[in-house]
Design a protein around this motif. Structure first.
Motif, PDB file in Angstrom:
ATOM      1  N   GLY A  29       0.792  -1.214   0.000  1.00  0.00           N
ATOM      2  CA  GLY A  29       0.000   0.000   0.000  1.00  0.00           C
ATOM      3  C   GLY A  29       0.826   1.266   0.000  1.00  0.00           C
ATOM      4  N   PRO A  30       0.176   2.391   0.214  1.00  0.00           N
ATOM      5  CA  PRO A  30       0.839   3.696   0.125  1.00  0.00           C
ATOM      6  C   PRO A  30       1.831   3.954   1.252  1.00  0.00           C
ATOM      7  CG  PRO A  30      -1.431   3.947   0.881  1.00  0.00           C
ATOM      8  CD  PRO A  30      -1.285   2.520   0.450  1.00  0.00           C
ATOM      9  N   VAL A  31       1.659   3.317   2.402  1.00  0.00           N
ATOM     10  CA  VAL A  31       2.579   3.548   3.517  1.00  0.00           C
ATOM     11  C   VAL A  31       3.962   2.987   3.170  1.00  0.00           C
ATOM     12  CG1 VAL A  31       2.985   3.231   5.976  1.00  0.00           C
ATOM     13  CG2 VAL A  31       0.644   3.484   5.134  1.00  0.00           C
ATOM     14  N   THR A  32       3.978   1.799   2.592  1.00  0.00           N
ATOM     15  CA  THR A  32       5.260   1.214   2.171  1.00  0.00           C
ATOM     16  C   THR A  32       5.930   2.074   1.109  1.00  0.00           C
ATOM     17  OG1 THR A  32       4.470  -1.018   2.667  1.00  0.00           O
ATOM     18  CG2 THR A  32       6.370  -0.829   1.204  1.00  0.00           C
ATOM     19  N   ARG A  33       5.157   2.567   0.156  1.00  0.00           N
ATOM     20  CA  ARG A  33       5.745   3.416  -0.896  1.00  0.00           C
ATOM     21  C   ARG A  33       6.290   4.717  -0.307  1.00  0.00           C
ATOM     22  NH1 ARG A  33       1.318   1.115  -3.593  1.00  0.00           N
ATOM     23  NH2 ARG A  33      -0.056   2.907  -3.222  1.00  0.00           N
ATOM     24  N   GLU A  34       5.606   5.268   0.685  1.00  0.00           N
ATOM     25  CA  GLU A  34       6.100   6.486   1.322  1.00  0.00           C
ATOM     26  C   GLU A  34       7.380   6.212   2.099  1.00  0.00           C
ATOM     27  OE1 GLU A  34       6.129  10.555   2.682  1.00  0.00           O
ATOM     28  OE2 GLU A  34       5.444   9.457   0.908  1.00  0.00           O
ATOM     29  N   LEU A  35       7.452   5.073   2.776  1.00  0.00           N
ATOM     30  CA  LEU A  35       8.690   4.709   3.467  1.00  0.00           C
ATOM     31  C   LEU A  35       9.837   4.604   2.468  1.00  0.00           C
ATOM     32  CD1 LEU A  35      10.364   3.777   5.905  1.00  0.00           C
ATOM     33  CD2 LEU A  35       9.582   1.440   5.409  1.00  0.00           C
ATOM     34  N   GLU A  36       9.596   3.958   1.340  1.00  0.00           N
ATOM     35  CA  GLU A  36      10.656   3.820   0.342  1.00  0.00           C
ATOM     36  C   GLU A  36      11.121   5.183  -0.154  1.00  0.00           C
ATOM     37  OE1 GLU A  36       9.547  -0.542  -1.583  1.00  0.00           O
ATOM     38  OE2 GLU A  36       8.637   1.266  -2.435  1.00  0.00           O
ATOM     39  N   SER A  44      19.780   7.077   2.844  1.00  0.00           N
ATOM     40  CA  SER A  44      20.878   6.702   1.954  1.00  0.00           C
ATOM     41  C   SER A  44      21.232   7.786   0.942  1.00  0.00           C
ATOM     42  CB  SER A  44      20.517   5.414   1.199  1.00  0.00           C
ATOM     43  OG  SER A  44      19.378   5.627   0.381  1.00  0.00           O
ATOM     44  N   GLY A  45      20.273   8.670   0.634  1.00  0.00           N
ATOM     45  CA  GLY A  45      20.519   9.662  -0.399  1.00  0.00           C
ATOM     46  C   GLY A  45      20.570   9.069  -1.781  1.00  0.00           C
ATOM     47  N   THR A  46      19.904   7.949  -1.980  1.00  0.00           N
ATOM     48  CA  THR A  46      19.885   7.288  -3.276  1.00  0.00           C
ATOM     49  C   THR A  46      18.576   7.589  -4.012  1.00  0.00           C
ATOM     50  OG1 THR A  46      19.036   5.286  -2.199  1.00  0.00           O
ATOM     51  CG2 THR A  46      21.411   5.402  -2.594  1.00  0.00           C
ATOM     52  N   ALA A  47      18.530   7.192  -5.271  1.00  0.00           N
ATOM     53  CA  ALA A  47      17.322   7.431  -6.066  1.00  0.00           C
ATOM     54  C   ALA A  47      16.207   6.469  -5.715  1.00  0.00           C
ATOM     55  CB  ALA A  47      17.663   7.304  -7.546  1.00  0.00           C
ATOM     56  N   GLU A  48      16.567   5.271  -5.248  1.00  0.00           N
ATOM     57  CA  GLU A  48      15.579   4.211  -5.032  1.00  0.00           C
ATOM     58  C   GLU A  48      15.801   3.544  -3.677  1.00  0.00           C
ATOM     59  OE1 GLU A  48      13.174   3.251  -7.136  1.00  0.00           O
ATOM     60  OE2 GLU A  48      13.801   4.022  -9.109  1.00  0.00           O
ATOM     61  N   ALA A  49      14.701   3.079  -3.095  1.00  0.00           N
ATOM     62  CA  ALA A  49      14.737   2.204  -1.933  1.00  0.00           C
ATOM     63  C   ALA A  49      13.617   1.193  -2.097  1.00  0.00           C
ATOM     64  CB  ALA A  49      14.569   2.983  -0.628  1.00  0.00           C
ATOM     65  N   VAL A  50      13.897  -0.058  -1.748  1.00  0.00           N
ATOM     66  CA  VAL A  50      12.929  -1.140  -1.880  1.00  0.00           C
ATOM     67  C   VAL A  50      12.756  -1.781  -0.506  1.00  0.00           C
ATOM     68  CG1 VAL A  50      12.373  -3.319  -3.022  1.00  0.00           C
ATOM     69  CG2 VAL A  50      13.628  -1.534  -4.268  1.00  0.00           C
ATOM     70  N   ALA A  51      11.546  -1.691   0.045  1.00  0.00           N
ATOM     71  CA  ALA A  51      11.266  -2.238   1.372  1.00  0.00           C
ATOM     72  C   ALA A  51      11.007  -3.735   1.273  1.00  0.00           C
ATOM     73  CB  ALA A  51      10.057  -1.536   1.982  1.00  0.00           C
ATOM     74  N   VAL A  52      11.586  -4.486   2.216  1.00  0.00           N
ATOM     75  CA  VAL A  52      11.454  -5.943   2.211  1.00  0.00           C
ATOM     76  C   VAL A  52      11.181  -6.437   3.630  1.00  0.00           C
ATOM     77  CG1 VAL A  52      12.905  -6.259   0.175  1.00  0.00           C
ATOM     78  CG2 VAL A  52      13.969  -6.243   2.434  1.00  0.00           C
ATOM     79  N   ALA A  53      11.049  -7.745   3.780  1.00  0.00           N
ATOM     80  CA  ALA A  53      10.560  -8.326   5.029  1.00  0.00           C
ATOM     81  C   ALA A  53      11.540  -8.208   6.177  1.00  0.00           C
ATOM     82  CB  ALA A  53      10.199  -9.797   4.804  1.00  0.00           C
ATOM     83  N   ASN A  54      12.837  -8.265   5.901  1.00  0.00           N
ATOM     84  CA  ASN A  54      13.854  -8.186   6.961  1.00  0.00           C
ATOM     85  C   ASN A  54      15.217  -7.938   6.335  1.00  0.00           C
ATOM     86  OD1 ASN A  54      14.914 -10.910   6.237  1.00  0.00           O
ATOM     87  ND2 ASN A  54      12.976 -11.610   7.112  1.00  0.00           N
ATOM     88  N   GLY A  55      16.220  -7.754   7.187  1.00  0.00           N
ATOM     89  CA  GLY A  55      17.548  -7.458   6.682  1.00  0.00           C
ATOM     90  C   GLY A  55      18.186  -8.616   5.942  1.00  0.00           C
ATOM     91  N   MET A 223       7.307  -6.330   2.647  1.00  0.00           N
ATOM     92  CA  MET A 223       7.079  -5.677   3.930  1.00  0.00           C
ATOM     93  C   MET A 223       5.584  -5.398   4.079  1.00  0.00           C
ATOM     94  SD  MET A 223       8.513  -1.980   5.336  1.00  0.00           S
ATOM     95  CE  MET A 223      10.136  -2.568   5.819  1.00  0.00           C
ATOM     96  N   THR A 224       5.062  -5.530   5.292  1.00  0.00           N
ATOM     97  CA  THR A 224       3.658  -5.192   5.529  1.00  0.00           C
ATOM     98  C   THR A 224       3.500  -3.691   5.752  1.00  0.00           C
ATOM     99  OG1 THR A 224       3.743  -5.387   7.941  1.00  0.00           O
ATOM    100  CG2 THR A 224       3.350  -7.423   6.677  1.00  0.00           C
ATOM    101  N   GLU A 225       2.285  -3.219   5.615  1.00  0.00           N
ATOM    102  CA  GLU A 225       1.989  -1.820   5.889  1.00  0.00           C
ATOM    103  C   GLU A 225       2.190  -1.494   7.377  1.00  0.00           C
ATOM    104  OE1 GLU A 225       0.144   0.790   3.220  1.00  0.00           O
ATOM    105  OE2 GLU A 225       2.015  -0.295   2.828  1.00  0.00           O
ATOM    106  N   PHE A 226       1.978  -2.492   8.262  1.00  0.00           N
ATOM    107  CA  PHE A 226       2.230  -2.263   9.689  1.00  0.00           C
ATOM    108  C   PHE A 226       3.694  -1.905   9.911  1.00  0.00           C
ATOM    109  CE2 PHE A 226      -1.000  -5.743   9.692  1.00  0.00           C
ATOM    110  CZ  PHE A 226      -2.056  -5.021  10.224  1.00  0.00           C
ATOM    111  N   GLN A 227       4.573  -2.730   9.319  1.00  0.00           N
ATOM    112  CA  GLN A 227       6.006  -2.495   9.467  1.00  0.00           C
ATOM    113  C   GLN A 227       6.399  -1.132   8.906  1.00  0.00           C
ATOM    114  OE1 GLN A 227       6.797  -6.248   7.338  1.00  0.00           O
ATOM    115  NE2 GLN A 227       8.316  -6.689   8.919  1.00  0.00           N
ATOM    116  N   ALA A 228       5.874  -0.814   7.737  1.00  0.00           N
ATOM    117  CA  ALA A 228       6.214   0.457   7.098  1.00  0.00           C
ATOM    118  C   ALA A 228       5.744   1.635   7.942  1.00  0.00           C
ATOM    119  CB  ALA A 228       5.604   0.523   5.702  1.00  0.00           C
TER     120      ALA A 228
END
Length: 362
Positions: A29-36, A44-55, A223-228
């Motif tokens: 959902g939108p919360v994960t996209r906002e976190l990214e 990081s100061g990068t162009a992209e970030a991809v949220a995932v389940a864990n490290g 990643m879930t929206e809860f986590q984000a």
């Protein structure tokens, strides 16, 4: 009990999670996209970030996205949590361990000698919240045409010479409960390469380009929206939390006696995920002494990866990494987290200095 780690969770985190519950959108959902979006811009100061389940998922996907697989070699550190090397094994590749420096980070001067025709990537770890010499490592990677994957699980917001953790190569962050910012479990991969980010997004969701249609082999690493939501609330105060860690680390370094203290306590780029001293004699005795006075400690890490049973069974040996073995026998992490009070810090100092005074003559 003065704990070695303590997540700082407040009302904003609680409200953020409740908003997700109320929304009915629990994943993708939108919360994960906002976190990214914000993580890329602010951490990081990068162009992209991809949220995932864990490290661990972040490491696995980063390696796969770079095409690492059977027959390849990845140069990495022997002195870290085993997930770093385990994910190299998970791709079918072989980790090649290069020894570390006195601060625990990989010794960049030893990397080139470990490069072979099979080497495909360098995977340094920014241990304890201190960046490796990322400029030197990036230069080696470029010279030899190798991927650079940064394990930044302990380095949210860390900098060195103006460089941010996760910006030189493909960054892999953990949002585990004890990290400088947390979502309980969670991870983020950062990159400036849009095509790599697109591949990461395919890999984290069964390789689906469209619903029920996989174009590549992928996984359920979403990643879930809860986590984000929890991570976004933590991101709002990451700077303040890191500043408090720096203050606590400096307070300890100015007062502790009789131990080998972490280098550069005034370093503004260090985010002090862990405050790790070295105890050349009777490290376990000091840990027991502090436990008896209600002070938790941790040993990060007690066994170099080549000496662990899995890796010994694969033919590895810690004989090749003597500096890592020495550190593993001496390191002890003291509480440094933002939840410590001045009274807590004074109690740590008093207990350590009492022990070192009693053992000075031994």
């Amino acid at each position: 009990m003065i704990r070695i780690a303590q997540p700082i969770i407040g009302e904003e985190e609680r409200r953020a999670v409740l908003r997700v519950l109320d929304s009915g959108q629990l994943v993708n959902g939108p919360v994960t996209r906002e976190l990214e979006r914000r993580f890329a811009a602010e951490v990081s100061g990068t162009a992209e970030a991809v949220a995932v389940a864990n490290g661990t998922a972040a490491l696995h996907l980063a390696l796969l996205a770079h095409g690492i697989g059977p027959g390849d070699e990845v140069i990495t550190t022997p002195f870290t949590f085993q997930a770093t090397a385990n994910m190299v094994l998970a791709t079918g590749a072989r980790p090649v361990f290069v020894d570390v420096k006195e601060d625990g980070n990989i010794d960049e001067s030893l990397i080139e000698a470990a490069i072979t025709p099979r080497t495909k990537a360098i995977l340094p770890v920014h241990l304890y919240g201190r960046l490796c010499d990322i400029d030197a490592i990036e230069g080696i990677a470029r010279q030899h045409g190798l991927a650079l994957i940064e394990d930044a699980a302990q380095a949210h917001g860390a900098r060195r010479s103006g460089r941010r953790a996760g910006a030189a190569g493909t960054g892999c962050f953990s949002l585990y409960a004890t990290k400088n910012m947390t979502s309980g479990e969670g991870g983020v991969v950062t990159t400036d390469d849009a095509s790599l980010a697109a591949r990461l997004r395919l890999l984290r969701s069964h390789g689906e380009e469209s619903r029920y249609s996989s174009s590549i082999l992928g996984f359920n690493y979403r990643m879930t929206e809860f986590q984000a939501a929890l991570a976004l609330a933590q991101l709002d105060r990451l700077g303040a939390l890191n500043a408090r860690r720096r203050q606590n680390a400096l307070y300890l370094s100015q007062r502790l006696r009789g131990l080998v203290l972490p280098p550069c306590p005034e370093d503004e780029g260090m985010v002090w995920h862990l405050y790790t001293v070295r105890v050349p004699r009777d490290r376990d005795g000091l840990a027991a002494w502090l436990a008896g006075r209600g002070i938790q400690t941790g040993i990060y890490y007690p066994t170099p990866i080549p000496d662990q049973p899995l890796y010994r069974g694969l033919g590895y040996s810690g004989d090749t990494v003597p500096a890592a073995r020495r550190l593993a026998a001496e390191v002890l992490s003291l509480p440094v987290h933002p939840g410590l009070s001045r009274e807590d810090l004074d109690a740590i100092v008093a207990a350590v200095n009492e022990w070192t005074a009693e053992h000075a003559a031994e």
